[in-house]
Design a protein around this motif. Sequence first.
Motif, PDB file in Angstrom:
ATOM      1  N   LYS A   1      -8.518  -8.426   0.120  1.00 19.97           N
ATOM      2  CA  LYS A   1      -7.319  -7.810  -0.449  1.00 19.97           C
ATOM      3  C   LYS A   1      -7.077  -6.453   0.207  1.00 19.97           C
ATOM      4  O   LYS A   1      -8.030  -5.760   0.561  1.00 19.97           O
ATOM      5  CB  LYS A   1      -7.486  -7.602  -1.958  1.00 19.97           C
ATOM      6  N   PRO A   2      -5.802  -6.048   0.343  1.00 23.34           N
ATOM      7  CA  PRO A   2      -5.523  -4.731   0.924  1.00 23.34           C
ATOM      8  C   PRO A   2      -5.982  -3.609  -0.004  1.00 23.34           C
ATOM      9  O   PRO A   2      -5.891  -3.725  -1.227  1.00 23.34           O
ATOM     10  CB  PRO A   2      -4.004  -4.718   1.092  1.00 23.34           C
ATOM     11  N   THR A   3      -6.497  -2.556   0.585  1.00 18.36           N
ATOM     12  CA  THR A   3      -6.931  -1.375  -0.162  1.00 18.36           C
ATOM     13  C   THR A   3      -6.401  -0.125   0.530  1.00 18.36           C
ATOM     14  O   THR A   3      -5.938  -0.175   1.667  1.00 18.36           O
ATOM     15  CB  THR A   3      -8.469  -1.268  -0.217  1.00 18.36           C
TER      16      THR A   3
ATOM     17  N   TRP B   1      -7.425  -0.541  -4.975  1.00 12.92           N
ATOM     18  CA  TRP B   1      -6.444  -1.595  -4.744  1.00 12.92           C
ATOM     19  C   TRP B   1      -5.066  -1.067  -5.112  1.00 12.92           C
ATOM     20  O   TRP B   1      -4.940  -0.161  -5.945  1.00 12.92           O
ATOM     21  CB  TRP B   1      -6.778  -2.824  -5.601  1.00 12.92           C
ATOM     22  N   PRO B   2      -3.986  -1.628  -4.512  1.00 12.22           N
ATOM     23  CA  PRO B   2      -2.642  -1.137  -4.786  1.00 12.22           C
ATOM     24  C   PRO B   2      -2.290  -1.090  -6.275  1.00 12.22           C
ATOM     25  O   PRO B   2      -1.619  -0.170  -6.719  1.00 12.22           O
ATOM     26  CB  PRO B   2      -1.735  -2.124  -4.049  1.00 12.22           C
ATOM     27  N   GLU B   3      -2.775  -2.061  -7.057  1.00 16.10           N
ATOM     28  CA  GLU B   3      -2.415  -2.083  -8.472  1.00 16.10           C
ATOM     29  C   GLU B   3      -3.030  -0.920  -9.271  1.00 16.10           C
ATOM     30  O   GLU B   3      -2.640  -0.676 -10.399  1.00 16.10           O
ATOM     31  CB  GLU B   3      -2.798  -3.422  -9.126  1.00 16.10           C
ATOM     32  N   GLN B   4      -3.963  -0.179  -8.666  1.00 17.54           N
ATOM     33  CA  GLN B   4      -4.533   0.990  -9.325  1.00 17.54           C
ATOM     34  C   GLN B   4      -3.659   2.236  -9.136  1.00 17.54           C
ATOM     35  O   GLN B   4      -3.853   3.224  -9.840  1.00 17.54           O
ATOM     36  CB  GLN B   4      -5.937   1.269  -8.795  1.00 17.54           C
TER      37      GLN B   4
ATOM     38  N   LEU C   1       0.826  -1.200   0.000  1.00 18.98           N
ATOM     39  CA  LEU C   1       0.000   0.000   0.000  1.00 18.98           C
ATOM     40  C   LEU C   1       0.860   1.249   0.000  1.00 18.98           C
ATOM     41  O   LEU C   1       1.898   1.290   0.656  1.00 18.98           O
ATOM     42  CB  LEU C   1      -0.898  -0.009   1.238  1.00 18.98           C
ATOM     43  N   PRO C   2       0.431   2.291  -0.718  1.00 25.63           N
ATOM     44  CA  PRO C   2       1.175   3.549  -0.642  1.00 25.63           C
ATOM     45  C   PRO C   2       1.044   4.130   0.763  1.00 25.63           C
ATOM     46  O   PRO C   2       0.034   3.926   1.431  1.00 25.63           O
ATOM     47  CB  PRO C   2       0.488   4.430  -1.682  1.00 25.63           C
ATOM     48  N   PRO C   3       2.067   4.818   1.241  1.00 25.08           N
ATOM     49  CA  PRO C   3       2.038   5.367   2.604  1.00 25.08           C
ATOM     50  C   PRO C   3       0.906   6.382   2.790  1.00 25.08           C
ATOM     51  O   PRO C   3       0.547   7.114   1.869  1.00 25.08           O
ATOM     52  CB  PRO C   3       3.393   6.059   2.751  1.00 25.08           C
ATOM     53  N   ILE C   4       0.358   6.415   3.998  1.00 21.77           N
ATOM     54  CA  ILE C   4      -0.645   7.416   4.342  1.00 21.77           C
ATOM     55  C   ILE C   4      -0.016   8.803   4.204  1.00 21.77           C
ATOM     56  O   ILE C   4       1.149   9.003   4.533  1.00 21.77           O
ATOM     57  CB  ILE C   4      -1.183   7.172   5.771  1.00 21.77           C
ATOM     58  N   GLU C   5      -0.793   9.734   3.678  1.00 17.11           N
ATOM     59  CA  GLU C   5      -0.412  11.122   3.408  1.00 17.11           C
ATOM     60  C   GLU C   5       0.489  11.271   2.195  1.00 17.11           C
ATOM     61  O   GLU C   5       1.004  12.343   1.928  1.00 17.11           O
ATOM     62  CB  GLU C   5       0.214  11.801   4.630  1.00 17.11           C
TER      63      GLU C   5
END
Length: 74
Positions: A40-42, A64-67, A10-14
């Motif tokens: 799945k992680p979102t 989703w992370p792949e987006q 996942l991309p980092p928060i902020e």
Amino acid sequence: MSNYTGRTELPPIESDVSVRLLEGVIVTGVVTGHGQKDGKPTFDFEYDHRTPEGQILKASKWAWPEQAQLRNPR
């Protein structure tokens, strides 16, 4: 901005991300949280949405992370 290659992380928060929405539109926003959907992680993100009348509103979605296409950690 650098390429975001972490397809399963996942991309980092902020962090700033560009996200390809399911409709095919790419929007740029800020990651506001992490979660899960269908096992799945979102991540949640907020972005500026321009209405047909030209007004700019805040909108939020999950993806989703792949987006995630790009990121620029703050």
